[in-house]
Design an enzyme around this catalytic site. Structure first.
Site, PDB file in Angstrom:
ATOM      1  N   TYR A 153     -19.072 -17.721 -19.291  1.00 17.91           N
ATOM      2  CA  TYR A 153     -19.664 -18.849 -18.571  1.00 17.91           C
ATOM      3  C   TYR A 153     -20.783 -18.441 -17.611  1.00 17.91           C
ATOM      4  O   TYR A 153     -21.480 -19.308 -17.092  1.00 17.91           O
ATOM      5  CB  TYR A 153     -18.586 -19.587 -17.765  1.00 17.91           C
ATOM      6  CG  TYR A 153     -17.504 -20.189 -18.616  1.00 17.91           C
ATOM      7  CD1 TYR A 153     -17.812 -21.059 -19.659  1.00 17.91           C
ATOM      8  CD2 TYR A 153     -16.163 -19.896 -18.381  1.00 17.91           C
ATOM      9  CE1 TYR A 153     -16.811 -21.613 -20.440  1.00 17.91           C
ATOM     10  CE2 TYR A 153     -15.159 -20.437 -19.158  1.00 17.91           C
ATOM     11  CZ  TYR A 153     -15.495 -21.302 -20.190  1.00 17.91           C
ATOM     12  OH  TYR A 153     -14.513 -21.844 -20.963  1.00 17.91           O
ATOM     13  N   ILE A 154     -20.929 -17.173 -17.322  1.00 19.82           N
ATOM     14  CA  ILE A 154     -21.909 -16.743 -16.321  1.00 19.82           C
ATOM     15  C   ILE A 154     -22.967 -15.849 -16.968  1.00 19.82           C
ATOM     16  O   ILE A 154     -22.734 -15.250 -18.011  1.00 19.82           O
ATOM     17  CB  ILE A 154     -21.221 -16.008 -15.151  1.00 19.82           C
ATOM     18  CG1 ILE A 154     -20.366 -14.850 -15.667  1.00 19.82           C
ATOM     19  CG2 ILE A 154     -20.376 -16.967 -14.338  1.00 19.82           C
ATOM     20  CD1 ILE A 154     -19.647 -14.069 -14.585  1.00 19.82           C
TER      21      ILE A 154
END
Length: 761
Positions: A153-154
């Protein structure tokens, strides 16, 4: 590192057999005739060295690997191996755009053999330093301790600072990765002291490292000071900000004290910044622990932390906020002391260094890197100049026309070489076959459009660049200072100092401790302690010591006990090193009375001392300063004076074991309190043994005590009873007693001991 060999099944059986030897055929069982167990002696005894060798070699390999390749950073680039591999992976995939952290983790596994979680965790920690990795997404919170989002997600990418200062393949030494499929840097050519800039913590077999992060701009300024041979000082700087005392930093070989920044808002306390080694969660937990232990009076704690730290602490009603602030620093993680231990890998060996030593090493490496880059740049410029010169000669003199009738490639090479020989003076270096091949590769289009003037301009520019590079090489120190100054101008504003440096005053925990411990005294059973439930109590804190005085003059100071047998006591109170004691004792052998004043300031807990000589007994022992007593003599025939006045204010100060000043040889039957010469603020009077009434204190029987040392003093001021010199102000017994009881109830925190029977104080 060498690979570890696995033991075979046969090897394991052999080890077990050696570890548990049994008697063989040649063994003899001997017994010395006593009850001791029989001894087994063997004719052929073999030492069990195989297992020891395996353990030693395997452990040394493991320890060396962890020290060098896992836990301890390298001094050259300031990175642990996993951090170096992460940055190298980011460099290889860098295209200016953000990359999924999961992709970077997968790419890094080509170089790092320890799994994705170790890579992911290290990447998050490195990204949160904000120097080399630019973040996008939730990378956790260094204030609250919240975890980062999952790697998928990052996103992240290299910062401009990392690209400019960490990478240069021309001066980077490479080695094979763990599986031999790839090449990875031995260390990056870092042009900044990243080992001090990032800060590190690591634990390895037999050693540990803790390097505090320092401010980027201050580090570079210190490097300039090193190059100029000027003095400098460096202190840590943390992203969490807070307040720091560096008085014992000792150039990285000592310790620092970190404190939270706490504001007093009305009667509430608000924590705005926290110490770097804590989080809001751990800090609140330490405050709650202190409150549960009755060390600080807290009504409630509210955590409003979001982008910035904000923890509201509400003390209980009546609790002074200033006192609560000092208690927070004394009993909680609002104030922590952290030691520094700068352990780095230097030339493949762990070495403990100071901040100055590390920075000097990094500065020397920077000078060397810049020198090598200038040398490489000069070589490249000379190569370009050589190519430009050959191309100009080849085209301007139409040497290419000489190859029109050549029938083989060898003849072409030979003809071009002959055509260029006459211009040998213009060559930058000797002519090679590769040079001729480059000339032959020039397209016809370029030859037809060749601009002589532009080529000359390019050659002039290259010559100037070479001259500038050679000039910088001769003045490499000035060039390094210029390079560092450029980094300061470009990046220092982004990384300003956050931790404020102050000098802390030492907080006396005894002063901020709460007087919430009740120590009871059971006279009948001779017991003292917190488990004693009695009306006679002393209010103390955890750091106080209890003074126990016997009738014989023996005394000792004890820590607050649960239940302690103390024998018959003449006096009991909470100890204060500044308290002055009034003492009157009787020598049992001669019958003489002696008076003195003393202070008990030095002692060893639980060790017995004496305040009067052996074979003496205490008659008076109190803390009322300026008190005056009428000492009434036993009636006798032809007695001129019935009493004598004892003014303790006129008595000399002596050490506890020194002898007092002689008062009288006459037997005293009673002591009547008259008043005080100079009224002072009173403390709660401790218990004094013996039978007393409102006007007098009876004499206690003498008991033996340790022999005191004698000390000289001026004779006391004694006056006969018929014409006593009355003090300036006499306090009435009833008034003083009521006032003392009122003050004692008013503030329990100021209760200094068990109230003694009323002597008119």
């Amino acid at each position: 590192m060498t690979a570890k060999k696995k033991n075979t099944k046969d090897d394991d059986e052999a080890i077990l057999n050696e570890e548990s030897p049994v008697p063989n055929e040649d063994a003899k069982i001997e017994n010395d005739g006593n009850n001791s167990p029989p001894k087994i002696s063997t004719a052929k005894t073999a030492e069990n060295t195989h297992l020891r060798k395996i353990v030693e070699s395997n452990y040394m390999e493991y320890a060396s690997y962890v020290i060098k390749d896992r836990a301890i950073p390298d001094i050259n680039d300031g990175l642990k191996p996993v951090q170096r591999r992460i940055l190298w992976s980011l460099r290889r995939v860098d295209d200016g755009r953000f990359n999924k952290v999961a992709n970077i983790v997968g790419h890094c596994m080509q170089f790092h053999p320890h799994g994705d979680q170790s890579i992911y965790g290290s990447l998050v920690v490195l990204a949160n330093t904000e120097y080399f990795i630019e973040k996008q997404g939730n990378f956790g919170n260094i204030f609250t301790g919240d975890q980062a989002s999952a790697a998928r997600y990052i996103e992240c990418r290299l910062t401009e600072l990392a690209k400019e200062t960490l990478f240069n393949t021309d001066i980077t030494e490479f080695t094979e990765s763990y599986d031999g499929r790839n090449k990875e840097p031995v260390y990056l050519p870092a042009k900044i002291p990243s080992v001090l800039m990032l800060g590190h913590e690591g634990i390895a077999p037999g050693m540990t490292t803790r390097i505090f992060p320092h401010n980027f701009g201050e580090l570079l300024e210190a490097q300039i000071a090193i190059l100029k041979n000027e003095p400098f000082k460096l202190y840590p700087d943390f992203l969490q900000a807070g307040i720091m005392d560096v008085s014992d930093y000792q150039d990285g070989a000592g310790k620092i004290t970190l404190r939270a920044k706490i504001d007093i808002d009305g009667r509430n306390l608000v924590i705005r910044e926290i110490p770097a080694t804590t989080t809001t969660e751990s800090l609140i937990a330490s405050i709650e622990k202190a409150a549960n232990a009755n060390k600080i009076k807290i009504a409630s704690i509210n955590d409003f932390t979001a982008g910035k730290v904000e923890i509201e602490i509400i003390p209980q009603r009546g609790y002074d906020p200033e006192k609560a602030l000092n208690a927070l620093y004394a009993y909680t993680d609002c104030s922590v002391t952290v030691s520094s231990n700068i352990l780095v890998i230097n030339e493949n060996r762990p070495e403990i260094m100071t901040v100055t030593q590390v920075l000097r090493h990094c500065t020397e490496r920077l000078v060397e890197y810049l020198r090598r880059e200038l040398e490489i740049e000069t070589g490249k410029l000379k190569e370009r100049l050589h190519e430009k010169t050959l191309a100009q000669i080849f085209i301007e003199n139409r040497i290419y026309k000489r190859i029109e009738e050549c029938e083989s490639y060898e003849l072409v090479i030979s003809e071009v070489r002959k055509g260029l020989e006459k211009f040998k003076k213009l060559f930058i270096r000797n002519l090679t076959v590769e040079d001729i091949e480059k000339l032959l590769a020039i397209p016809i289009k370029r030859i037809s459009l060749f601009d002589i003037n532009k080529n000359k301009q390019d050659i002039d520019d290259i010559v100037r660049a070479i001259q500038e590079a050679e000039k910088n090489l001769k003045r490499i120190k000035n060039f390094t200072i210029k390079y560092i100054s450029g980094l300061i101008d470009k990046f220092a504003k982004r990384f300003g100092r956050k931790t404020k440096i102050e000098s802390f005053e030492r907080i006396d925990v005894k002063q901020v401790a709460l007087n919430n411990i009740k120590v009871g005294w059971d006279r009948k059973n001779c017991l003292v302690g917190t488990d004693i439930k009695n009306d006679e109590t002393i209010t103390c804190n955890e750091y106080d010591r209890i003074l126990c005085v016997e009738k014989s003059g023996k005394y000792k100071l004890v820590a607050i006990p649960g239940k302690l047998f103390v024998d018959k006591l003449f006096y009991l109170c909470k100890h204060d090193k500044n308290t002055v004691f009034n003492i009157l004792y009787k020598d049992k052998t001669t019958g003489a009375y002696y008076a003195k004043r003393t202070v008990i300031s030095k002692f060893i807990t639980d060790k017995e001392y004496g305040v009067c000589p052996p074979s003496c007994s205490l008659q008076l022992f109190n803390t009322k300063q300026g008190s005056i007593y009428e000492c009434i003599f036993e009636p006798a025939p032809r007695q001129k004076h019935k009493s004598i006045i004892l003014d303790f204010e006129q008595q000399p100060m002596r050490t506890p074991k020194s002898k007092g000043v002689k008062l009288t040889n006459k037997k005293i039957t009673d002591f009547k309190f008259i008043g005080t010469a100079e009224p002072q603020d009173e403390k709660s009077e401790p218990v004094q043994g013996g039978t007393n009434n409102d006007e007098s204190a009876k004499i206690a029987k003498p008991q033996p005590s340790p022999s005191p040392a004698l000390a000289d003093a001026a004779p006391p001021a004694i006056q006969p009873a018929p014409a006593p010199a009355k003090p300036a102000k006499i306090a009435k017994e009833k008034t003083k007693s009521e006032k003392r009881q009122k003050d004692s109830k008013k503030n329990d925190d100021d209760d200094w001991g068990v109230s003694q029977p009323d002597l008119g104080f």
